[in-house]
Design a protein around this motif. Structure first.
Motif, PDB file in Angstrom:
ATOM      1  N   ASP A 217     108.647  52.310  36.521  1.00  0.00           N
ATOM      2  CA  ASP A 217     108.820  50.918  36.919  1.00  0.00           C
ATOM      3  C   ASP A 217     107.625  50.045  36.540  1.00  0.00           C
ATOM      4  N   ASP A 218     106.903  50.430  35.499  1.00  0.00           N
ATOM      5  CA  ASP A 218     105.756  49.658  35.027  1.00  0.00           C
ATOM      6  C   ASP A 218     106.114  49.080  33.664  1.00  0.00           C
ATOM      7  N   TYR A 219     106.705  47.901  33.671  1.00  0.00           N
ATOM      8  CA  TYR A 219     107.207  47.272  32.453  1.00  0.00           C
ATOM      9  C   TYR A 219     106.353  46.068  32.097  1.00  0.00           C
ATOM     10  N   GLU A 220     106.037  45.957  30.810  1.00  0.00           N
ATOM     11  CA  GLU A 220     105.242  44.851  30.313  1.00  0.00           C
ATOM     12  C   GLU A 220     106.041  44.100  29.255  1.00  0.00           C
ATOM     13  N   PRO A 221     105.938  42.748  29.213  1.00  0.00           N
ATOM     14  CA  PRO A 221     106.616  41.991  28.155  1.00  0.00           C
ATOM     15  C   PRO A 221     106.175  42.474  26.779  1.00  0.00           C
ATOM     16  N   TRP A 222     107.107  42.478  25.851  1.00  0.00           N
ATOM     17  CA  TRP A 222     106.849  43.020  24.507  1.00  0.00           C
ATOM     18  C   TRP A 222     107.651  42.227  23.485  1.00  0.00           C
ATOM     19  N   VAL A 223     107.083  42.049  22.297  1.00  0.00           N
ATOM     20  CA  VAL A 223     107.824  41.517  21.158  1.00  0.00           C
ATOM     21  C   VAL A 223     107.544  42.404  19.957  1.00  0.00           C
ATOM     22  N   GLY A 224     108.473  42.440  19.028  1.00  0.00           N
ATOM     23  CA  GLY A 224     108.348  43.291  17.857  1.00  0.00           C
ATOM     24  C   GLY A 224     107.477  42.680  16.781  1.00  0.00           C
ATOM     25  N   ASP A 225     107.175  43.508  15.752  1.00  0.00           N
ATOM     26  CA  ASP A 225     106.276  43.038  14.702  1.00  0.00           C
ATOM     27  C   ASP A 225     106.916  41.981  13.812  1.00  0.00           C
TER      28      ASP A 225
END
Length: 709
Positions: free
Chosen positions: A426-434
């Motif tokens: 339950d440790d989710y961080e915002p992410w975007v792809g390359d």
């Protein structure tokens, strides 16, 4: 994560997060407007209770049973040889040299199900004749050897489950030597089963009789799936002519048998026999190495019982550097499978991507990224429809886990991000792809995405309408999903034209509105708003939605393309420029399906244009400018045709793309099953691919059918 959210997640998991107590009318529709409902809006009109039966997993079958000769009781001076490199079965062999007399071996073999029995023995120019009796089978007489042909197997017959006596004897009047390796029993491949209930068998399946000096190549990320590290159990390889693999299969319906392998510049030619008759060989040479999942040789196989032999020919393509051959797996595609059963498999694939521990929705079975570009939203919509349709408790539980996850990762302002990475429970961080971080300036964040803000409410509304009696869960989580819609209106709504901007991007140290209003994004937002109305009855949500639908055609229709444009661009409150150059497949089928063709002045024209992209096979759709056909485009066109009632012949032909590209390979026994290949060049399985396949194969009617209000 807050203490409250943690407690809610634990409670939901401990309760099994099932809604099996919810009553539903078999074969009917569900609406959340009943007196006991936890929602205050009219609910959606959702199809429920179809009652299709799932394919079950492997039945109990005979494992390969080996009784080594060294374990048999001996009469006479037999000697055990325990270390031998070329035995057919491990455990060594037993031999005896004698000039006259009768000598024997005795023991038992225990089977848990019917099996085919063989004796492994050595044939030499002076090897003795053998008389072999097992259980109630007639005695098999193996003639004395005349030439050195090495280790052989001789078929003894088929016996049922239970304990069976073994007797092996040899009588001679001259000097000879008898060699016995083992008695082995193997089962038939059950063509109604296989791995995870499918007609798929890995190379180490116990019902494959492997003879010779085959080596094993352990999972390395290429067997049978090239783009992941989660694989099957490896592959076997051999370059010694005559070494073989045998198996027996009862085929209920004629079809095809596939032999899966890698192909590369250093592989040879595999021989294939059905019932002793040579078939076309399988040349595994390729100028460039190719390990992808679609490498197979395919053979027609008739209904009935068959013996199949795959053998090393010792030959090769002249361009190849070696004659080694590989066997990775065997499959018999389920030619008689219904589209409804295929759709269940697709829903199962989506279900398995929603983590059991914290509900995180993987983008695909081997990914540790979550809800990339609303992948989980489209998948969650399909799974919620599947839960309503078939009422499987594990589908229902997965939908609820997804909704809980949405609540847990929402920001305090009601916003979700474009995607997430996971660093632990339950440790989710915002992410975007390359594709974003590699731009100039580098975009390192994406939030308040039109689709990602809309679809949690869509999933929630479908669930609440199908299972309205699950009041505590709905009352807890529906308001949180509505917060996402409120944030979308507050952040993305453009009052100058009634449409919604795509997202916000983070670059150069600040958040910036991305000044594009995507056509497909308007369809996404429309669904979210209408579902918010279905949950709450709040008129303003419906008003925003109706404005989108009523104004969509005039704003987005491009006469130059004879299609709906990909986007409008311009600042908030300013005039917009329509893109009349970019061809966009998604908006054509999706727009027709969401808004209903009758609400789009040129909806059928858009579908007609898209229909001209269909290739010669009748089911692949190649958008102008694309290098290859993408399976999703076949799905989008089929959905649009379903909504329009136009060209049933083409619509039905398009289904074949979804059938053919549904994943048959099994790189992972839990996560790698059942999904849809994106394309030939990218044989990858996003959960959204499975969602579109589900929507097509269950022939989902236009979303307008949900909205009986």
């Amino acid at each position: 994560m807050s203490i409250l959210k943690t407690l809610l997640l634990i409670i939901v998991i401990l309760l099994g997060i099932t809604a099996t107590s919810c009553s539903k009318k078999k074969g009917g529709t569900a609406s959340g407007s009943s007196a006991s409902s936890a929602i205050t809006g009219p609910g959606l009109n959702i199809v429920t209770g179809q009652g299709e039966t799932r394919i079950t997993s492997d039945p109990v079958t005979t494992s390969q049973v080996v009784v080594n000769s060294s374990d048999l009781a001996k009469t006479g001076p037999w000697a055990d040889q325990l270390v031998v490199s070329d035995l057919l079965f491990s455990g060594g062999y037993t031999y005896i040299s004698f000039a006259a007399g009768t000598y024997s071996l005795a023991g038992t073999i225990v089977l848990n199900a019917p099996g085919r029995l063989y004796i492994s023995h050595y044939v030499w120019s002076d090897s003795a004749a053998l008389d072999v009796t097992v259980g109630t089978l007639a005695t098999v007489n193996i003639a004395a050897g005349a030439a050195n042909t090495g280790w052989q197997t001789t078929y003894l017959g088929t016996l049922g489950s239970g304990s069976h006596a073994i007797t092996i004897s040899s009588t001679t009047a001259s000097l000879v030597t008898a060699y016995v390796d083992a008695i082995v029993a193997v089962g038939n491949l059950d063509s109604s089963a296989g791995l995870n209930g499918r007609r798929w068998w890995e190379q180490d399946h116990s019902h494959l009789l492997i003879r010779g000096s085959w080596g094993t190549n352990a999972p390395s990320g290429v067997f049978p799936y090239s783009v992941t590290g989660l694989t099957g159990t490896g592959a076997i390889y051999d370059g010694n002519a005559g070494d073989d693999v045998k198996f027996w299969v009862d085929v209920p319906v004629g079809g095809t048998l596939r032999i899966w392998s890698p192909k590369n510049p250093a592989l040879g030619i595999l021989g294939v026999r059905f019932d002793g008759v040579d078939q076309a060989t399988y040349d595994q040479y390729a100028a460039a190495g190719s390990e992808v999942a679609r490498n197979y040789a395919e053979y027609a196989i008739a209904a009935g019982y068959h013996e199949v032999q795959l053998y090393v020919t010792g030959t090769k393509n002249p361009a190849s550097s070696a004659n080694t051959v590989y066997i990775d797996a065997i499959s018999i595609p389920m030619v008689s499978e219904t589209d409804e059963a295929r759709a269940i498999r697709l829903a199962d694939y989506i279900m398995t991507q929603i983590r059991a521990d914290d509900g995180g929705p993987r983008n695909s079975y081997d990914s540790d990224y979550y809800n990339q570009d609303n992948d989980a939203g489209y998948a969650g919509m399909a799974l919620a429809l599947a839960a309503a349709r078939w009422n499987y408790s594990d589908h229902i539980a997965a939908v609820k886990r997804l909704i809980v996850w949405y609540a847990n990762v929402m920001q305090a302002d009601g916003v979700w991000h474009w995607g997430y990475s996971r660093n632990g429970l339950d440790d989710y961080e915002p992410w975007v792809g390359d594709q974003y971080t590699g731009l100039v300036p580098s975009i390192t964040g994406l939030r308040s995405l039109d689709a990602a803000q809309s679809f949690p409410a869509v999933v929630m509304a479908i669930y609440a309408s199908a299972f309205p009696e699950d009041t505590e869960f709905i009352q807890t989580y529906a308001p949180i999903m509505i917060q996402g819609i409120d944030a979308l209106i507050a952040n993305n709504y453009d009052s100058s034209n009634g449409f919604f901007f795509s997202s916000y991007q983070y670059y150069s140290g600040a958040w910036h509105l991305y000044e594009a209003q995507y056509s497909a994004g308007q369809a996404d937002v429309y669904l979210g708003l209408m579902c918010a109305y279905a949950l709450t009855g709040t008129q303003r949500y419906k008003d925003y939605a109706i404005a989108i639908k009523n104004n969509f055609h005039a704003a987005y229709w491009s006469s130059a393309l004879n299609l709906y444009s990909v986007s409008l661009t311009g600042a908030m409150g300013a005039a917009k420029i329509r893109d009349d150059a970019t061809i966009y497949a998604f908006a054509q089928g999706w727009g027709n399906w969401v808004f209903g063709t009758s609400n789009l002045t040129n909806g059928t024209d858009a579908l007609s244009t898209m229909s001209t992209w269909v290739q010669g096979d009748g089911h692949s759709v190649l958008k102008p400018g694309d290098a290859e056909a993408q399976t999703n485009n076949s799905a989008f066109l089929a959905m649009g045709l379903k909504a329009s009632g136009q060209d049933d012949v083409l619509k039905n032909a398009l289904y074949e793309r979804l059938r053919q590209y549904q994943q048959e390979t099994y790189p992972h026994s839990t996560y790698g099953d059942n999904a849809i290949y994106f394309s030939d060049a990218y044989p990858y399985s996003y959960t959204s691919n499975a969602a579109w396949g589900f929507m097509v194969l269950t022939e989902q009617p236009s979303a307008q059918s949900w909205m009986q209000f």
